[in-house]
Write a protein that holds these residues in place. Sequence first.
Motif, short mmCIF file in Angstrom:
data_model
loop_
_atom_site.label_atom_id
_atom_site.label_comp_id
_atom_site.label_asym_id
_atom_site.label_seq_id
_atom_site.Cartn_x
_atom_site.Cartn_y
_atom_site.Cartn_z
N TYR A 186 0.80 -1.10 0.08
CA TYR A 186 0.44 -0.27 0.01
C TYR A 186 1.21 0.95 0.18
CZ TYR A 186 -4.59 -2.82 0.96
OH TYR A 186 -5.21 -3.81 0.63
N SER A 187 2.00 1.05 1.02
CA SER A 187 2.95 2.47 0.62
C SER A 187 3.47 2.92 -0.46
CB SER A 187 4.30 2.31 1.74
OG SER A 187 5.10 3.25 1.63
N VAL A 188 4.03 1.78 -1.51
CA VAL A 188 4.22 1.07 -2.69
C VAL A 188 3.69 2.09 -3.98
CG1 VAL A 188 5.65 0.77 -5.01
CG2 VAL A 188 6.35 -0.17 -2.36
N CYS A 189 1.65 2.15 -3.20
CA CYS A 189 1.16 2.40 -4.32
C CYS A 189 0.98 4.12 -4.19
CB CYS A 189 -0.52 1.78 -4.16
SG CYS A 189 0.32 -0.29 -4.78
N SER A 190 1.25 3.95 -2.89
CA SER A 190 0.95 5.24 -2.97
C SER A 190 1.45 6.52 -3.45
CB SER A 190 0.41 6.01 -1.46
OG SER A 190 0.16 7.23 -0.71
N ILE A 191 3.02 5.65 -3.11
CA ILE A 191 3.92 6.67 -3.64
C ILE A 191 3.71 6.88 -5.31
CG2 ILE A 191 6.69 6.71 -4.70
CD1 ILE A 191 6.90 5.27 -1.95
N GLY A 192 3.62 5.49 -5.60
CA GLY A 192 3.62 5.27 -7.68
C GLY A 192 2.21 6.23 -7.39
N ASN A 193 1.62 6.34 -6.92
CA ASN A 193 0.28 7.11 -7.45
C ASN A 193 0.44 8.89 -7.23
OD1 ASN A 193 -2.04 7.72 -7.66
ND2 ASN A 193 -2.74 7.97 -5.70
N GLY A 194 1.35 9.22 -6.62
CA GLY A 194 1.74 10.76 -6.48
C GLY A 194 2.60 11.08 -7.16
N THR A 195 3.64 9.76 -7.49
CA THR A 195 4.72 10.08 -8.97
C THR A 195 3.92 10.19 -10.37
OG1 THR A 195 6.07 8.74 -7.41
CG2 THR A 195 6.53 9.28 -9.52
N MET A 196 2.76 9.42 -10.77
CA MET A 196 2.09 8.81 -11.36
C MET A 196 1.16 10.16 -12.09
SD MET A 196 2.57 6.32 -13.56
CE MET A 196 4.17 6.87 -12.12
N ALA A 197 1.03 11.28 -10.61
CA ALA A 197 0.30 12.10 -10.91
C ALA A 197 0.91 13.47 -11.30
CB ALA A 197 -0.58 12.98 -9.07
N VAL A 198 2.01 13.76 -10.75
CA VAL A 198 3.08 14.44 -11.46
C VAL A 198 3.80 13.67 -12.85
CG1 VAL A 198 5.36 15.44 -10.94
CG2 VAL A 198 4.46 14.91 -8.89
N PHE A 199 3.55 13.54 -13.26
CA PHE A 199 4.39 12.88 -14.44
C PHE A 199 2.87 13.02 -15.66
CE2 PHE A 199 5.31 9.12 -17.57
CZ PHE A 199 6.78 10.22 -18.06
N ALA A 200 1.89 12.74 -14.94
CA ALA A 200 0.47 12.88 -16.17
C ALA A 200 0.37 14.07 -16.78
CB ALA A 200 -0.90 12.25 -14.96
N GLY A 201 0.83 15.03 -15.74
CA GLY A 201 0.51 15.83 -16.20
C GLY A 201 1.48 16.61 -17.10
N ILE A 202 2.56 16.21 -16.85
CA ILE A 202 3.54 16.57 -18.45
C ILE A 202 3.65 16.34 -19.01
CG2 ILE A 202 5.74 15.93 -18.68
CD1 ILE A 202 6.51 16.72 -15.69
N VAL A 203 3.14 14.36 -19.12
CA VAL A 203 2.64 14.01 -20.59
C VAL A 203 1.35 14.27 -21.03
CG1 VAL A 203 2.28 11.88 -21.49
CG2 VAL A 203 3.93 11.78 -19.40
N ALA A 204 0.57 15.15 -20.84
CA ALA A 204 -0.79 15.29 -21.20
C ALA A 204 -0.71 16.70 -21.71
CB ALA A 204 -1.37 15.21 -19.91
N GLN A 205 0.36 17.37 -21.14
CA GLN A 205 0.35 18.72 -21.91
C GLN A 205 0.99 18.25 -23.12
OE1 GLN A 205 -0.63 21.31 -20.09
NE2 GLN A 205 0.06 22.31 -22.69
N VAL A 206 2.44 17.39 -22.95
CA VAL A 206 3.09 16.84 -24.20
C VAL A 206 1.75 17.11 -25.85
CG1 VAL A 206 4.11 15.50 -25.77
CG2 VAL A 206 5.00 16.80 -22.83
N LEU A 207 0.94 15.42 -24.70
CA LEU A 207 -0.27 15.13 -25.87
C LEU A 207 -1.30 15.96 -26.16
CD1 LEU A 207 -1.31 12.20 -23.89
CD2 LEU A 207 0.18 12.26 -26.65
N GLU A 208 -1.42 17.64 -25.26
CA GLU A 208 -1.98 18.17 -25.56
C GLU A 208 -1.41 19.28 -26.83
OE1 GLU A 208 -4.37 22.30 -23.66
OE2 GLU A 208 -3.52 21.33 -22.37
N ASP A 209 -0.05 19.46 -26.33
CA ASP A 209 0.40 20.33 -27.44
C ASP A 209 0.50 19.58 -29.41
OD1 ASP A 209 1.22 22.34 -25.54
OD2 ASP A 209 2.79 21.34 -25.25
N TYR A 210 0.66 18.86 -28.66
CA TYR A 210 0.55 17.67 -30.53
C TYR A 210 -0.67 18.07 -30.82
CZ TYR A 210 5.50 17.23 -30.21
OH TYR A 210 6.98 17.76 -30.61
N LEU A 211 -1.70 17.24 -30.68
CA LEU A 211 -3.01 16.33 -30.55
C LEU A 211 -4.53 17.26 -29.79
CD1 LEU A 211 -2.38 12.74 -29.44
CD2 LEU A 211 -2.06 13.70 -31.67
#
Length: 520
Positions: free
Chosen positions: A228-253
């Motif tokens: 559960y601890s690793v899931c919480s860490i991963g969830n927060g990390t994915m949230a940070v990463f999602a903002g960057i990836v989503a912005q890049v995809l928006e710029d192109y698509l």
Amino acid sequence: MFLVPSRSISLACQLFPSFSVTISSLNEIMLALILAPVKEFLPDWPEWSLDILITMAFLLLVCGGLTQAFAAEENDDNDSSRSANHQSKHDDAAKLCQFYQFRRKYISVYLVIMLADWMQGTHMYTLYLSYGVNISALFLTGFLSGAIFAPFLGSLVDKFGRKRSCIVYCLLEIVINVLEHYDSFTILIVGRILGGISTNLLFSAFESWMTTEHRRKGFPEEWLSKTYSVCSIGNGTMAVFAGIVAQVLEDYLGQIGPFQGAVGLTSLALLLVLGWEENYGEEHAGDHTSSSVSHQFYEGWKTTFSDSRIMRIGLTQALSEGAMYTWVFTWVPSLLSLNPPGGVPTGCVFSSLMIAVTIGGILYQPIQNFVKNRLSPLKSVSAEMFASLIYLLAAAATAIPVMCLGSEGKPSTLASAHPTMCLNIIMASFLVFELCVGMFMPVAGTLRSKYVPDALQGGILNIFRLPLNAIVVSGTYATDYLEAALVYKLISACLLLSAFLQATMMIPTKDESSAKKKTQ
């Protein structure tokens, strides 16, 4: 040779008007010299938001390093204490290796689906805004759908299999993200109804599968909290990463780009889930073949209402997560009402908040171990006590913005006199609250695995989501019609009640007390 960027040079010149500087000025100089080179490579966002982002990133690195160091030291101590029994040490190492393989199998899927989920969340509002549809109606439809289907979905998950339910979730998410391509309100409504179903599956089927499989493989119960601890860490990390990836995809698509990316990620998760073993809501092998859905449904509700501990866990989850989702609707308007210099770069602030969630997930395990090892008389209820303290801290953090927010659309007296101080106070409270979120996610999972029977995991977890969705719907309405200060008071009250409910679980029941007397 190290070259200081031009912005750093100009900043240093402004900070060194003379050789006579105070200690506080020297501290500001050192901080500026550390932050300025980093800011050279970041977008031209407001200074205050960049300072918070860089500081949080630095704290993340420090917390990660210290946690790893303490973990290595703890492992060394455990190894030395077991050195007398070589065979036991070898068996433990083999079991731990199997556990890590199992956890990687689950975490790989969990991270992919959470990244896809976060990518949708970052751009759903702006996508609907570009379509010119009723955004509130769409969001409320999703929450109401979740509330309506929650009591029944869990029984289906337990009856027909957790792996199959995870596959259904992936297929639903692919369909939902395809429907987001159409600007028809009717089609989008259908997508939100399906979204309510898929959200219930996301927060019940996957966790139920992992918990049951963990026990079926014979891993120790205390290792569940590590997952559960690793899931919480991963969830927060994915949230940070999602903002960057989503912005890049928006710029192109364009605005639909993040949703197209979510289709690809969910398809990948689907392929990974196909490699899982199936498990069911059963006490013994084969029970799922003889029990009906109605029987699973009845047993789930009966167990929930007959065990006060399960009921309290469900109410705590509903109150705390309901407060969290309500807070999500308030933090942006609250910051905008303060008119901070340069505006509010929501992407930058969101990343800072998600880093706080990640730090909370990192700190959870060492703090939990400290509470468990140092408070030996309360070792059996260490998770309950820890949860109560976390909710209490979260309640205090969400009460702080009240003194800085005014009423009737006007800033408070404190905000008018000291706008910068109020901005810092509110941002600090937001970061502390998200830190608590990062910790109460794994502790809540640990308590669910402790008290909720394996045979009814899916059903009971979905029963919990019924009051949760009701609170979220109420909170959504509250943010539209009530003053921000009053909304924060309600959020704080929900978290305070959660702390109280968790504290009551430290008191043993009559059955536990009698069992304890028999063993003495």
